[in-house]
Design a protein around this motif. Structure first.
Motif, PDB file in Angstrom:
ATOM      1  N   GLU A 171      -4.682  -5.952   4.664  1.00  0.00           N
ATOM      2  CA  GLU A 171      -4.406  -6.270   3.266  1.00  0.00           C
ATOM      3  C   GLU A 171      -4.892  -7.683   2.925  1.00  0.00           C
ATOM      4  O   GLU A 171      -5.433  -7.925   1.852  1.00  0.00           O
ATOM      5  CB  GLU A 171      -2.899  -6.157   3.013  1.00  0.00           C
ATOM      6  N   ILE A 206      -7.387  -8.958  -0.050  1.00  0.00           N
ATOM      7  CA  ILE A 206      -7.039 -10.030  -1.001  1.00  0.00           C
ATOM      8  C   ILE A 206      -8.104 -11.122  -0.955  1.00  0.00           C
ATOM      9  O   ILE A 206      -8.552 -11.628  -1.993  1.00  0.00           O
ATOM     10  CB  ILE A 206      -5.644 -10.595  -0.672  1.00  0.00           C
ATOM     11  N   GLU A 256      -6.366   0.976  -2.097  1.00  0.00           N
ATOM     12  CA  GLU A 256      -5.597  -0.250  -1.859  1.00  0.00           C
ATOM     13  C   GLU A 256      -6.289  -1.455  -2.497  1.00  0.00           C
ATOM     14  O   GLU A 256      -5.648  -2.325  -3.081  1.00  0.00           O
ATOM     15  CB  GLU A 256      -5.433  -0.465  -0.353  1.00  0.00           C
ATOM     16  N   GLU A 302      -5.678  -1.466  -6.188  1.00  0.00           N
ATOM     17  CA  GLU A 302      -4.312  -1.894  -6.502  1.00  0.00           C
ATOM     18  C   GLU A 302      -4.198  -3.420  -6.472  1.00  0.00           C
ATOM     19  O   GLU A 302      -3.556  -4.032  -7.321  1.00  0.00           O
ATOM     20  CB  GLU A 302      -3.357  -1.264  -5.491  1.00  0.00           C
ATOM     21  N   THR A 308      -3.323  -5.959  -9.552  1.00  0.00           N
ATOM     22  CA  THR A 308      -2.263  -6.977  -9.470  1.00  0.00           C
ATOM     23  C   THR A 308      -2.801  -8.339  -9.891  1.00  0.00           C
ATOM     24  O   THR A 308      -2.169  -9.055 -10.687  1.00  0.00           O
ATOM     25  CB  THR A 308      -1.720  -7.055  -8.031  1.00  0.00           C
ATOM     26  N   PHE A 346      -2.372 -15.424   0.221  1.00  0.00           N
ATOM     27  CA  PHE A 346      -2.436 -14.006   0.583  1.00  0.00           C
ATOM     28  C   PHE A 346      -1.045 -13.389   0.641  1.00  0.00           C
ATOM     29  O   PHE A 346      -0.834 -12.252   0.224  1.00  0.00           O
ATOM     30  CB  PHE A 346      -3.151 -13.829   1.924  1.00  0.00           C
ATOM     31  N   VAL A 358       0.067 -12.812  -3.007  1.00  0.00           N
ATOM     32  CA  VAL A 358      -0.549 -11.648  -3.663  1.00  0.00           C
ATOM     33  C   VAL A 358       0.032 -10.360  -3.094  1.00  0.00           C
ATOM     34  O   VAL A 358       0.314  -9.395  -3.838  1.00  0.00           O
ATOM     35  CB  VAL A 358      -2.083 -11.683  -3.486  1.00  0.00           C
ATOM     36  N   ARG A 360       1.944  -7.647  -5.309  1.00  0.00           N
ATOM     37  CA  ARG A 360       1.449  -6.273  -5.371  1.00  0.00           C
ATOM     38  C   ARG A 360       2.597  -5.288  -5.170  1.00  0.00           C
ATOM     39  O   ARG A 360       2.721  -4.290  -5.876  1.00  0.00           O
ATOM     40  CB  ARG A 360       0.374  -6.093  -4.300  1.00  0.00           C
ATOM     41  N   LEU A 411       4.897  -5.437  -8.330  1.00  0.00           N
ATOM     42  CA  LEU A 411       4.349  -4.968  -9.607  1.00  0.00           C
ATOM     43  C   LEU A 411       3.813  -3.545  -9.555  1.00  0.00           C
ATOM     44  O   LEU A 411       3.522  -2.961 -10.604  1.00  0.00           O
ATOM     45  CB  LEU A 411       3.221  -5.903 -10.060  1.00  0.00           C
TER      46      LEU A 411
END
Lengths: 459, 201
Positions: free
Chosen positions: A6, A10, A38, A41, A45, B172, B175, B179, B182
């Motif tokens: 993840e 990002i 993913e 998403e 965000t 990171f 976020v 995520r 939200l």
């Protein structure tokens, strides 16, 4: 199955990935629908955050409102505040210098008149001063005479010696000891009567152990009048005399002349190395880079064995934190570092084991404080830290000259690991929360020199 | 020829405090924006802004003329806002309400024209703000500076006084948390008669 996390996604959307990694991720996104979902998403965000971020518009009224609130507080600029390390250094120097100066003066105070040498005692005994208060003893030839010589208060007295007259009666053996108490009482009574008539009474300090049974020329030393200066001699006769050393107990008499301190104050300056092992607890690893530093201190001995030492040291310390529970990536490493300058101030007790006049090993234990000052940081996340610390150590002094010793040893400083954060807000890359690694043992071998004040090396 | 900003700084140093108005007006918008984004409250943002300009005034003697006053006061404001958020998080029961009734005309006006859009905007903003409250002050500040204020990671790390890797980690994490907060809630599982009976037992 892709190996992208993840955090990689990002980093991709924030343009923080390397070009190579970005190309690999784009390829993976084209082939992996789950990863692509993913990614979308995360993009949504970030878009939501940006769309609804506050963007206040500053009008003239808002600006005026701020100015009117600010203006009364705009007093003339204050003088530049004292830089903390200057005040710390000044305080440390003063704290060390003042007791050092005081003890230096105390231990180097000029002694009184030079005491007479043993030979002078003999000469004095051969030609006694008639005006001296010892005339009382001369009325009883063949008995012990007390030469109460006024001596300087601060002189080193040689061991008292007796002069035995050739014709003086030797102490009876068994009968004397058998009737010692009676003889002592009788002698004391005679002495008291003679003193009352020939000279003013003198103060008799309590006799030291072993003196009551010490016969000298037919009488015990206990019979002798004493004063603050104990120099006991047998009356000198015109015939050749022989001398004999008295019991060492005599030199230990109370109110003996004060000797110069044989345990002078020392100061030490040394270079140290700070060595700390990495330690892990609850997935958090804390390490500290090895670094050289400096050590200064002052030692005030109470006796040959015991002393009190105050030390101050400083060295750079870079703390490294690693969360081993997180897989670090190039985009999001799981390590963090905080560079600090570490200061320590610690009083401690010192126990010495002098094996010779040149070598003096010691052990020390004490408690103090450690201050961690982050370098080049202005954030509240890396605020200055204060910790109580325990100090243990050992070392050895080897005499080089009368005043200079070489010293080497080990110090162990134990303290609670600094967090560099406010409660509940751990800095990223350092802690995932809480105080996890509780204690730190900082090993500090050191080598340096000591300077001994006053009569250093006169033992 | 010195810039008007530099001339104002020298006048303030010489004792002319009215010259500080020029400096404040020039950078008030940026400072107010970043403090409100970090604190999430107009009241706290105003307090942090006031503290930042006051600190800048008192420390103007230390300011180096070869650097930018705007960058300097911006960084002070970030630190003040950070401190304020950390303080608020420690005081869990604290609720930012002004002592005096807030004059709505002094708060930044909305850019949206109609009431419906304003209601939707406020709902989204409230949801976003609730999610932001779940971040630590460090994560929140790092996210604001990197994503909303478009600073580089080096600048974020410098402003926060941490390493670049630590700053990245903070962004990171922030976020990732946002995520999760939200994202729409997962749909409830389909309830079949069999599962209903199983639950009943």
């Amino acid at each position: 199955m892709s190996d992208f996390t993840e955090h990689d996604l990002i980093a991709f959307h924030l343009n923080e990935l390397s070009l190579q990694r970005e190309l690999e991720l784009r390829t993976a996104l084209a082939t992996d629908p789950e990863l692509a979902a993913e990614s979308q998403e995360i993009a949504a965000t970030l878009g939501l955050l940006r769309d609804h971020a506050p963007s206040p518009v500053v009008t003239a009224a808002v600006a005026e409102h701020h100015w009117q609130r600010l203006r009364p507080a705009l007093a003339p600029a204050r003088a530049t505040p004292i830089v903390w390390w200057r005040s710390f250094s000044l305080g440390t120097v003063c704290g060390l210098a003042l007791p050092c100066l005081y003890l230096l003066l105390l231990h180097t105070r000029a002694p009184g008149p030079t005491p007479p040498a043993p030979a002078q005692h003999v000469a004095a005994a051969a030609s006694p001063d008639r005006s001296s208060p010892s005339t009382q003893a001369e009325t009883n030839p063949g008995t012990v005479r007390n030469l109460l010589q006024p001596a300087a208060a601060n002189c080193i007295m040689p061991a008292p010696r007796f002069q035995l007259a050739e014709n003086a009666p030797l102490p009876p053996a068994a009968p004397f000891f058998a009737n010692q108490q009676a003889a002592l009482q009788q002698s004391a009574a005679q002495n008291l009567a003679a003193s009352a008539t020939a000279s003013p009474p003198r103060v008799l300090p309590p006799a030291a152990d072993g003196l009551s049974s010490l016969p000298v020329a037919g009488r015990s030393v206990e019979d002798l009048p004493r004063s603050t200066n104990q120099s006991v001699m047998v009356e000198s006769a015109p015939l050749p005399v022989e001398t004999a050393s008295v019991s060492p107990a005599l030199s230990q008499l109370p109110n003996a002349p004060r000797k110069l301190s044989r345990h002078p104050v020392t100061i030490v300056a040394a270079a140290l190395g700070n060595l700390t092992l990495a330690r892990t607890a609850d997935s958090q690893t804390v390490s500290e880079a090895s670094a050289p530093g400096g050590l200064a201190g002052i030692e005030v001995p109470f006796s040959r064995w015991l002393g009190f030492r105050v030390e101050a040291s400083s060295h750079p310390a870079t703390y490294g934190y690693k969360d081993v529970a997180i897989v670090g990536t190039s985009a999001a490493p799981n390590v963090g570092q905080i560079a600090t300058q570490q200061y320590e101030f610690s009083p401690s007790a010192v126990v010495r084991f002098p094996t010779s006049t040149r070598v003096s090993p010691y052990l020390q234990a004490g408690a103090g404080a450690v201050i961690f000052v982050p370098k080049g940081a202005s954030s509240p996340w890396v605020s200055r830290q204060y910790r109580a610390a325990g100090i243990i150590g050992s070392g050895v002094n080897v005499r080089l000259t009368r005043h200079i010793d070489f010293t080497a040893g080990y110090r162990g400083v134990i303290y609670r690991t600094p967090l560099f954060t406010t409660e509940g807000n751990p800095p990223p890359g350092t802690y995932s929360g809480g105080t996890l690694v509780r204690r730190t043992l900082s090993s500090q071998p050191f080598v340096g020199l000591t300077y001994t004040f006053g009569k250093g090396g006169s033992e | 020829m010195d810039s008007p900003e530099l001339q104002a700084i020298r006048r303030v140093r010489d004792g002319d405090r009215e010259a500080f108005r020029f400096l404040m007006d020039s950078h008030l918008a940026a400072v107010l924006r970043v403090t409100e984004r970090i604190t999430g409250s107009p009241v706290d943002a105003e307090e942090a802004t006031q503290e930042a300009f006051l600190a800048a005034f008192h420390q103007l003697g230390k300011f180096r003329e070869d650097s930018s006053f705007g960058t300097w006061v911006y960084r002070i404001a970030v630190n003040r806002a950070l401190n304020l958020v950390a303080r608020r998080q420690r005081e869990a029961t604290w609720k930012a309400t002004p002592v005096e009734p807030t004059d709505e005309s002094l708060l930044p006006p909305s850019a949206l024209p109609n009431p419906e859009a304003e209601v939707l905007r406020r709902e989204s903003a409230a949801r976003r703000e609730r999610a932001m409250q779940g971040l630590t002050a460090m994560e929140r500040t790092a996210l604001v500076l990197r994503h909303l204020e478009d600073h580089s990671m080096q600048e974020v790390a410098q402003a926060l006084g941490v390493s670049v890797s630590a700053a990245k980690q903070a962004v990171f994490r922030a976020v990732a948390k946002m995520r999760r907060e939200l994202s729409p809630p997962a749909p409830p599982p389909q309830r079949t008669p069999r599962s209903f009976l199983k639950e009943a037992r």
